[in-house]
Scaffold this active site. Structure first.
Site, PDB file in Angstrom:
ATOM      1  N   SER A  61      -9.478   2.757  -4.560  1.00 37.58           N
ATOM      2  CA  SER A  61      -8.180   3.353  -4.261  1.00 37.58           C
ATOM      3  C   SER A  61      -7.166   3.210  -5.386  1.00 37.58           C
ATOM      4  O   SER A  61      -6.145   3.880  -5.369  1.00 37.58           O
ATOM      5  CB  SER A  61      -7.628   2.743  -2.976  1.00 37.58           C
ATOM      6  OG  SER A  61      -7.587   1.341  -3.096  1.00 37.58           O
ATOM      7  N   HIS A  89     -11.470   6.781   1.319  1.00 32.47           N
ATOM      8  CA  HIS A  89     -10.823   7.671   0.352  1.00 32.47           C
ATOM      9  C   HIS A  89     -11.743   8.796  -0.114  1.00 32.47           C
ATOM     10  O   HIS A  89     -11.326   9.641  -0.895  1.00 32.47           O
ATOM     11  CB  HIS A  89     -10.340   6.881  -0.873  1.00 32.47           C
ATOM     12  CG  HIS A  89      -8.965   6.337  -0.707  1.00 32.47           C
ATOM     13  ND1 HIS A  89      -7.845   7.142  -0.617  1.00 32.47           N
ATOM     14  CD2 HIS A  89      -8.512   5.070  -0.603  1.00 32.47           C
ATOM     15  CE1 HIS A  89      -6.783   6.390  -0.472  1.00 32.47           C
ATOM     16  NE2 HIS A  89      -7.155   5.117  -0.448  1.00 32.47           N
ATOM     17  N   LYS A 120      -6.495   9.417   6.419  1.00 33.73           N
ATOM     18  CA  LYS A 120      -6.223   9.913   5.062  1.00 33.73           C
ATOM     19  C   LYS A 120      -6.506  11.410   5.007  1.00 33.73           C
ATOM     20  O   LYS A 120      -5.738  12.191   5.562  1.00 33.73           O
ATOM     21  CB  LYS A 120      -6.988   9.080   4.044  1.00 33.73           C
ATOM     22  CG  LYS A 120      -6.322   7.699   3.939  1.00 33.73           C
ATOM     23  CD  LYS A 120      -7.059   6.682   3.137  1.00 33.73           C
ATOM     24  CE  LYS A 120      -6.317   5.342   3.249  1.00 33.73           C
ATOM     25  NZ  LYS A 120      -7.178   4.217   2.976  1.00 33.73           N
TER      26      LYS A 120
HETATM   27  C1  LIG Z   1      -7.097   2.983   3.697  1.00 33.00           C
HETATM   28  C2  LIG Z   1      -8.374   2.250   3.696  1.00 33.00           C
HETATM   29  C3  LIG Z   1      -8.763   1.521   4.811  1.00 33.00           C
HETATM   30  C4  LIG Z   1      -7.871   1.348   6.026  1.00 33.00           C
HETATM   31  O1  LIG Z   1      -7.809   2.466   6.806  1.00 33.00           O
HETATM   32  P1  LIG Z   1      -6.794   2.448   8.050  1.00 33.00           P
HETATM   33  O2  LIG Z   1      -7.189   3.632   8.844  1.00 33.00           O
HETATM   34  O3  LIG Z   1      -5.424   2.531   7.467  1.00 33.00           O
HETATM   35  O4  LIG Z   1      -7.018   1.163   8.756  1.00 33.00           O
HETATM   36  C5  LIG Z   1      -9.987   0.887   4.804  1.00 33.00           C
HETATM   37  N1  LIG Z   1     -10.799   0.946   3.716  1.00 33.00           N
HETATM   38  C6  LIG Z   1     -10.454   1.634   2.615  1.00 33.00           C
HETATM   39  C7  LIG Z   1     -11.395   1.690   1.454  1.00 33.00           C
HETATM   40  C8  LIG Z   1      -9.229   2.308   2.556  1.00 33.00           C
HETATM   41  O5  LIG Z   1      -8.895   2.977   1.466  1.00 33.00           O
END
Ligand SMILES: *Cc1c(COP(=O)(O)O)cnc(C)c1O
Length: 272
Positions: A61, A89, A120
């Site tokens: 990320s 992501h 996301k």
């Molecule tokens: C954003 C993210 C999460 C968390 O996701 P949520 O739905 O906000 O709990 C978990 N793992 C990775 C790799 C992320 O980028």
């Protein structure tokens, strides 16, 4: 995973994975980000364990780089390990139809566990999913504590998530547009002399290097009406501060141009 087993985790994995590893009694092994020589060393060290699982983000990320899943898969076969990929992501983004890194590397159906978020690319709702081999999912339904012992997702979010998966299969226009937008943004930023990390995702890291400056950039960009985030140590390594820009299929070129113009204006204000 118990004391007898091994979890082999990329050093840049998301905090939720790091916490997950901590909550579990398995032995921990860590390899440098996407470093396959180091992963092989860790796999050799973990041969003494009963089961091994390699855990990686699909897209990291902070840099937007995709994990080298083809090589991870090869090593997993060679050293008898399972693989888990957190596609938070990459799901909806990576691969021609947005099916994630397994599509990008032609490994659909070959990875034991995939996880992802609905928060996301999939519309910004809450919730997420785990998918994989049936035996693993059956066991998780009985053994996954956060799944068993918390309230379930709100029905409206579930319905929206299901509809979103249907929409992904009906047309590829949003995925195509996202890929085109990201390529356009990175190409134009490079032409303007900005230092962006190569990205295969919707994450574009504009390198500023200096922590204090990255905060000035982010604040001034917000004044220009552009919502971007500045990241600096300890979220990223020292001297690697950056502005993270997230591109969307909802952007038109005019929006991306506005963002690029804002970066130029802010650079002039800060750098003189
Ligand atoms: C954003 C993210 C999460 C968390 O996701 P949520 O739905 O906000 O709990 C978990 N793992 C990775 C790799 C992320 O980028």
């Amino acid at each position: 995973m118990t004391e007898e087993d091994a979890i082999i985790s990329d050093a840049l994995n998301h905090a939720s994975i790091i916490d997950g590893v901590r909550l579990c009694k398995a032995q921990r092994y860590r390899y440098a980000n996407a470093d396959m020589a180091d992963l092989e060393e860790q796999l050799k060290a973990a041969q003494k364990n009963r089961f091994r699982i390699i855990v990686t983000d699909g897209v990291f990320s902070m840099d937007g780089n995709v994990c080298p899943l083809d090589k991870i898969y090869e090593l997993a076969n060679k050293y008898d390990a399972m693989v888990m990929v957190d596609e938070s992501h990459s799901a909806g983004v990576v691969g021609k139809t947005g099916r994630g890194v397994t599509e990008r590397y032609n490994l659909r159906g070959k990875i034991e566990i995939l996880t992802g978020t609905l928060g996301k690319a999939f519309g910004g709702a809450m919730g997420g999913f785990t998918t994989g081999k049936k035996e693993i999912i059956d066991m998780l339904r009985q053994r996954s504590r956060p799944y068993l012992f918390s309230n379930s997702m709100a029905p409206g979010l579930v319905a929206a998530g299901i509809r979103m998966f249907e929409m992904m299969s009906e047309t590829n226009t949003l995925q195509d547009k996202l890929h085109e937008n990201t390529d356009y943004f990175l190409r134009r930023m490079k032409e303007e002399g900005f230092d962006c990390k190569p990205s295969e995702s919707a994450i574009c890291a504009v390198m500023i290097y200096d922590a204090a400056k990255s905060q000035q950039y982010a604040a001034k960009m917000q004044e220009e009406g552009i919502f971007v985030t500045g990241f600096y140590y300890p979220v990223v390594p020292k001297g690697q501060a950056r502005i993270r820009v997230q591109i969307s299929a909802a952007h038109e070129h005019e929006h991306l141009d506005k963002c690029i113009e804002a970066f130029k204006k802010v650079r002039k204000e800060i750098e003189g």
